[in-house]
Design a protein around this motif. Structure first.
Motif, mmCIF file in Angstrom:
data_model
loop_
_atom_site.group_PDB
_atom_site.id
_atom_site.type_symbol
_atom_site.label_atom_id
_atom_site.label_comp_id
_atom_site.label_asym_id
_atom_site.label_seq_id
_atom_site.Cartn_x
_atom_site.Cartn_y
_atom_site.Cartn_z
ATOM 1 N N UNK A 178 57.553 64.323 44.103
ATOM 2 C CA UNK A 178 57.122 64.680 42.746
ATOM 3 C C UNK A 178 58.387 64.950 41.943
ATOM 4 N N UNK A 179 58.556 64.196 40.877
ATOM 5 C CA UNK A 179 59.752 64.340 40.053
ATOM 6 C C UNK A 179 59.340 65.032 38.765
ATOM 7 N N UNK A 180 59.632 66.294 38.711
ATOM 8 C CA UNK A 180 59.102 67.144 37.648
ATOM 9 C C UNK A 180 59.887 66.978 36.346
ATOM 10 N N UNK A 181 59.419 67.694 35.330
ATOM 11 C CA UNK A 181 60.048 67.756 34.010
ATOM 12 C C UNK A 181 61.583 67.750 34.110
ATOM 13 N N UNK A 182 62.210 66.855 33.377
ATOM 14 C CA UNK A 182 63.675 66.822 33.372
ATOM 15 C C UNK A 182 64.250 65.675 34.188
ATOM 16 N N UNK A 183 63.437 65.080 35.079
ATOM 17 C CA UNK A 183 63.969 64.012 35.941
ATOM 18 C C UNK A 183 64.216 62.727 35.167
#
Ligand code: SF4
Lengths: 418, 163
Positions: free
Chosen positions: A95-100
């Motif tokens: 899971x690549x969260x906010x900001x990735x």
């Protein structure tokens, strides 16, 4: 009779020697991706049909947050939470969260894309991963639910179009100008139900980032998949990122193509797609002087470090014209980091640009810079259908160099003279 | 199947079929109220359409985003079937996957006028136009797509086949 790249990949993932166009097959999927937008629908649908049943393979799932990041309102915040909770419950590590940053680019950088992989996602620009020799395609909600449950998905084997490019690009002409020129000739429906291979001597000198620009806009031709031929540079990149040996897939000499196009791009001048269609392409010189309100440099088509660098060379020691907004958007955190380390942020800020966090930005009326009625945008993104960046706004699609030059002059400007 | 045809143009994208601003809706009854709302002149389509009517479109119907709402909202609004000269790839998949198949038919917008009454046999792909008396042959669904669609959609199909 030989096979094209997509025929070989599909054959491999169905455990067969060969497949033929129009055959229906069940394919083993290596990665099924959703994003913050669309992902919650998939998850709700999955839980409605399969309850708490474990997904087929949590390591073959990725969730990327790239559209409304950080959450722009309560509904979006709730949707993002649905994704995080599901990932936790199902043991999904990717899971690549906010900001990735932008999903497909994040997957490439994080070693989740291999040559020969089959990748599906709820994004119509999944195609661009064909730059890395994978069959990657946009699909709907139910497709992803089914893939998460059983690891397989049905496909009709498409026919393939071959586009050969000859001649070396002369600056300021770039890969974006080339793909716009191709679109003008192939048209927005020209590759419907087709796979597209873009090849030829011009590709020899092209970086991964230029290849991304080419493959990303096969979506605008309605293509099912896009490929550039595997190149040592690209395979080295994949090996470094995946830490796995890569098995490049080439088309056979005697592969069968349904249509072939040849383009000489050695003396191509910068191109621009005018409102309201990506195939409404003209030389920039023909619309030079058109007043503009905003410029966007970024997106999955032109948000790589090389794109920002190109723009920075033009913006250096210049200022954005009065009354014009310039938004520069790195595609990923890694790209942003490189831009920071190499002094590009300084150039952008001094020119008067706004530089938000890595994301899709204003694309798909997401975040950061929607147009008011009647406003005109020059964008390095990939679509300019009516309402794409706000109802009543007009969008021109161009290269980072043309976009940067236009932002300084406050009107559409060919980068050649600067 | 017998019903009235609503004829629309080429390149109708998913934003015209189901405007993006309604994407957060999850209730299909609510979604149906916005079917075709993005097409100029059809803002009130959901109130005027009658159960069993057909949508007849030109080329590349459903281009644009991958949103499945664009298929679901038409079914829920009462449209018996969509016929078009060609469909965007993801739209076509979505209709098979939710068991709401479409018919592909060359030049159909030249042979059917808005308001014509059509009799459609989805099995054979034969379309009869009452006004002209003409019989039009569309490409019926076949093979795997037909099996998936007949099962009621992809999820029903895989459940049936894994039991
Ligand atoms: S930048 Fe735009 S086109 Fe590309 S993935 Fe993001 S929303 Fe889609």
């Amino acid at each position: 009779m030989g096979s094209t790249i997509i025929e070989k990949i599909i054959a491999r993932s169905t455990g067969r020697e060969v497949v033929t166009p129009n055959e229906r097959v069940w394919v083993d999927v290596d990665l099924a991706v959703v994003r913050d937008f669309g992902g919650p629908n998939v998850i709700l649908e999955y839980e409605k049909d399969f309850g708490d049943q474990k997904v087929h393979d949590p390591d073959k799932i990725a969730i990327t947050f790239d559209l409304h990041v950080p959450a722009k309102d309560e509904k979006v915040a709730q949707n993002q939470k649905i994704c995080r909770d599901f990932a936790m419950k199902q043991g999904i590590k990717n899971l690549f969260d906010v900001g990735s940053g932008i999903g497909q680019h994040v997957l490439l950088e994080n070693g989740l894309v291999n040559a020969g992989d089959v990748i599906v996602g709820t994004d119509s620009h999944m195609n661009l991963l064909g730059c890395a020799n994978s069959f990657s395609s946009g699909v709907g909600t139910t497709d992803i639910v089914a893939t998460w449950a059983q690891g397989k998905l049905w496909f009709k084997v498409p026919r393939t179009i071959k586009i050969s490019l000859e001649g070396n690009l002369e600056k300021p002409t770039s890969a974006k100008d080339v793909i716009l020129h191709i679109l003008k000739n192939v048209g927005c429906e020209g590759a419907l139900y087709r796979s597209v291979e873009i090849c030829g001597p011009t590709l020899e000198n092209m970086s991964l980032s230029e290849r991304i620009t080419l493959t990303s806009m096969v979506t605008e031709m309605s293509g099912k998949a896009a490929f550039t031929p595997p190149h040592r540079k690209v395979m080295d990149f994949l090996e470094r990122r995946t830490k796995k040996e890569q098995d490049a897939i080439f088309p056979d000499e005697d592969a069968q193509y349904v249509e072939e196009f040849d383009f000489e791009v050695g003396n191509l001048e910068p191109q621009i797609a005018c409102p309201d269609s990506p195939d409404n392409v003209k030389p920039v010189s023909e619309v030079e002087g058109t007043p503009i309100d905003e410029v966007f440099i970024g997106s999955c088509t032109n948000g790589r470090y090389e794109d920002l660098y190109e723009a920075a060379q033009i913006l250096k020691k210049n200022k954005v014209a009065d009354g014009v907004r310039l938004i520069v958007l790195p595609s990923t955190a890694e790209v942003a980091r490189a831009a920071l380390d190499n002094g590009l942020y300084q150039i952008f800020f001094e020119a008067g640009a706004v530089v938000p966090n890595p994301s899709c930005g204003l694309c798909t009326t997401g975040h950061h810079g929607i147009l008011a009625r009647g406003e005109v945008l020059v964008s390095t993104s990939n679509r300019n259908f009516p309402g794409k960046v706000g109802k009543g706004g007009k969008v021109y699609l161009a290269s980072p160099a043309t976009a940067a030059a236009s932002s300084i002059k406050g009107k559409i400007t060919s980068p050649g003279g600067l | 199947m017998k019903g009235k045809a609503w004829v629309i143009g080429d390149n109708i994208d998913t934003d015209q079929i189901y405007p993006g601003k309604y994407l957060p809706l999850t209730d299909i009854k609510e979604m149906a109220k916005h079917a075709l709302e993005g097409i100029e002149g059809l803002e009130d389509f959901s109130q005027r359409v009658e159960k069993g009517d057909f949508v007849v479109a030109g080329k590349n119907f459903g281009c644009g985003s991958s949103r499945e709402h664009a298929a679901v909202c038409l079914r829920e609004a009462g449209v018996a079937m969509v016929m078009a000269e060609s469909f965007a790839r993801i739209y076509y998949r979505n209709t098979v996957n939710i068991g709401y198949p479409v018919l592909e038919c060359e030049e159909i917008t030249k042979k059917v006028n808005d308001g014509d009454i059509l009799e459609v046999d989805p099995e054979s792909g034969i379309i009869k136009n009452e006004r002209t008396g003409e019989t039009i042959q569309a490409l019926p669904l076949s093979g795997l797509e037909r099996e998936i669609s007949d099962a009621g959609g992809l999820l029903q199909y895989i459940k049936k086949n894994t039991e």
